[in-house]
Design a protein around this motif. Structure first.
Motif, short mmCIF file in Angstrom:
data_model
loop_
_atom_site.label_atom_id
_atom_site.label_comp_id
_atom_site.label_asym_id
_atom_site.label_seq_id
_atom_site.Cartn_x
_atom_site.Cartn_y
_atom_site.Cartn_z
N ARG A 1 5.96 11.06 6.28
CA ARG A 1 4.59 11.21 5.79
C ARG A 1 3.78 12.04 6.78
NH1 ARG A 1 3.02 7.11 1.70
NH2 ARG A 1 4.76 5.64 1.50
N VAL B 1 -0.54 9.45 5.81
CA VAL B 1 -1.33 8.33 6.34
C VAL B 1 -2.57 8.92 6.99
CG1 VAL B 1 -1.39 6.33 7.88
CG2 VAL B 1 0.76 6.99 6.79
N CYS C 1 3.71 -2.08 7.80
CA CYS C 1 4.10 -0.68 7.62
C CYS C 1 5.30 -0.55 6.70
CB CYS C 1 4.42 -0.04 8.97
SG CYS C 1 3.05 -0.08 10.13
N ASP C 2 6.08 -1.58 6.61
CA ASP C 2 7.16 -1.76 5.65
C ASP C 2 7.46 -3.26 5.68
OD1 ASP C 2 9.17 -2.39 7.70
OD2 ASP C 2 9.30 -0.25 8.10
N GLU D 1 0.81 -1.21 0.00
CA GLU D 1 0.00 0.00 0.00
C GLU D 1 0.84 1.27 0.00
OE1 GLU D 1 -3.38 1.77 3.00
OE2 GLU D 1 -3.58 -0.31 2.35
N TRP D 2 2.04 1.20 0.55
CA TRP D 2 2.88 2.40 0.65
C TRP D 2 3.58 2.76 -0.65
CZ3 TRP D 2 3.90 -1.97 3.79
CH2 TRP D 2 4.91 -2.82 3.32
N ILE E 1 -2.78 4.31 3.89
CA ILE E 1 -1.53 4.91 3.43
C ILE E 1 -1.76 5.48 2.04
CG2 ILE E 1 0.94 4.54 3.06
CD1 ILE E 1 0.52 1.81 4.57
N PHE F 1 5.80 5.64 9.90
CA PHE F 1 5.83 6.21 8.55
C PHE F 1 6.54 7.56 8.57
CE2 PHE F 1 2.14 3.40 8.68
CZ PHE F 1 2.35 2.63 7.54
#
Length: 357
Positions: free
Chosen positions: A327, A303, A231-232, A21-22, A298, A324
């Motif tokens: 961001r 976010v 998140c990653d 998603e990021w 995201i 994040f």
């Protein structure tokens, strides 16, 4: 916890990656609430919530909105102007819908041999709990109108909701057994069949199964995007309940232990980030609603975090911000969403680069 490592089967159009998603997006899709269903009693509040979501998104990228009809479109545009959305980044297309949770009836985007592919999985109202015929047809309807550009669309006779799969962009997919193994979705398919579909259609090389974790008031049978989120490729943010007297405590503790046992593709433990736990939110009937900070969205450069008029809202934004760096963190009031058994991420679907170009 069960971790499955599998090999993708050959198919005519090979899929080799399910983006995270990021990664860069061309926009976000929304199916706007209307008076032809469960949202009618709270339509004004729902319009304000969706306008806030759309306005926030247009600060960073495009938004594709599905309106029910032309009259509905006019009301949507009025709400967008009131929220100061960037009109140049808004496109509205007409299609009938049953509900708003586009995460589950919108397209999933994967990378194939020749570029991006839109995958239109079957949708059956979260196991035939609600009407779903319009939602199941929605992606095909707007695709025929050109709303999704020229990216190829493939329809798949298999029930799979976008909120039930989390991708790290590198071949690992995180899921819950309670949802994917629900007999109300794909009763003729066993575990091996489901793993094969995820390998074939989402290029899953590793499937991480969680067997614990739930939210009261959730109608999805435990979508992963309400419980634990990548998140990653090395970090997972998850719901953590600190109160032993809360009905969620045992299940979320068990889920936490499962998460601690997971390993990245390189064999290292994940960096786990516990999210604050909001106080119980009750609907008008006194039933608990599914408030979860894990249901964030995201987008390019930001976010969006669901807020619940709770003392933990600011803390949640701070914790998610640490996941994040670089961001912007934007809070979106989401009490109206959870009153209809979903939240912010459920009501949105990101579209990767070039889809809305």
């Amino acid at each position: 916890m069960t971790m499955i490592t599998i090999r993708r089967q050959d198919r005519a159009t090979a899929v080799h990656r399910f983006p995270a998603e990021w990664e860069p997006q061309s926009g976000v899709m929304l199916t706007w609430p209307h008076a032809h269903g469960d949202w009618a009693p709270v339509l004004d509040e729902a319009f304000a919530t969706f306008a806030a979501i759309a306005a926030a998104i247009t600060r960073y990228e495009r938004v594709l909105i599905v309106a029910y009809d032309k009259f509905h479109e006019a009301r949507v545009r009025t709400a967008l102007r009131a929220a100061q959305a960037d009109d140049m980044r808004v496109r509205i297309v007409i299609a009938r819908s049953d509900d708003v949770f586009v995460r589950d009836h919108g397209p999933l985007t994967v990378e194939g041999d020749s570029g991006l592919i839109l995958e239109d999985f079957a949708f059956n109202g979260w196991g035939r709990k609600y009407p779903y015929a319009h939602d199941d047809a929605l992606t095909r309807t707007i695709y025929a109108e050109g709303a999704l550009g020229t990216t190829p669309l493939e329809s798949i006779d298999f029930v799979l909701e976008g909120g039930s799969v989390e991708s790290d962009g590198a071949g690992t997919v995180l899921v819950t057994a309670r949802c994917l193994l629900s007999p109300a979705r794909n009763p003729k398919h066993n575990v091996a069949d489901i793993e094969a579909v995820l390998a074939d259609r989402l290029a899953a090389r590793r499937i991480l199964w969680l067997h614990h974790g739930y939210l009261a008031g959730d109608d999805t049978d435990g979508h992963i995007d309400t419980l634990a989120r990548f998140c990653d490729p090395h970090t997972i943010a998850y719901c953590a309940c600190p109160a032993p007297d809360d009905e969620h405590y045992e299940e979320l503790k068990a889920m936490e232990q499962e998460l601690k046992s997971l390993r990245t593709a390189s064999g290292a433990p994940y960096q786990l980030v516990p999210l604050p736990w909001p106080s119980a939110k009750l609907d008008a009937a006194g039933e608990r609603m599914p408030a979860t900070y894990a249901n964030f969205l995201i987008i390019n450069g930001a976010v969006l975090v669901p807020l619940y008029d709770d003392r933990h809202d600011r803390e949640a934004m701070g914790v998610i911000g640490t996941c994040f760096p670089g961001r912007d963190i934007i809070g979106i009031p989401s009490l109206t969403l959870i009153a209809q058994h979903g939240s912010l991420h459920c009501a949105t679907m990101q579209l990767p680069h070039s889809i809305l170009a």
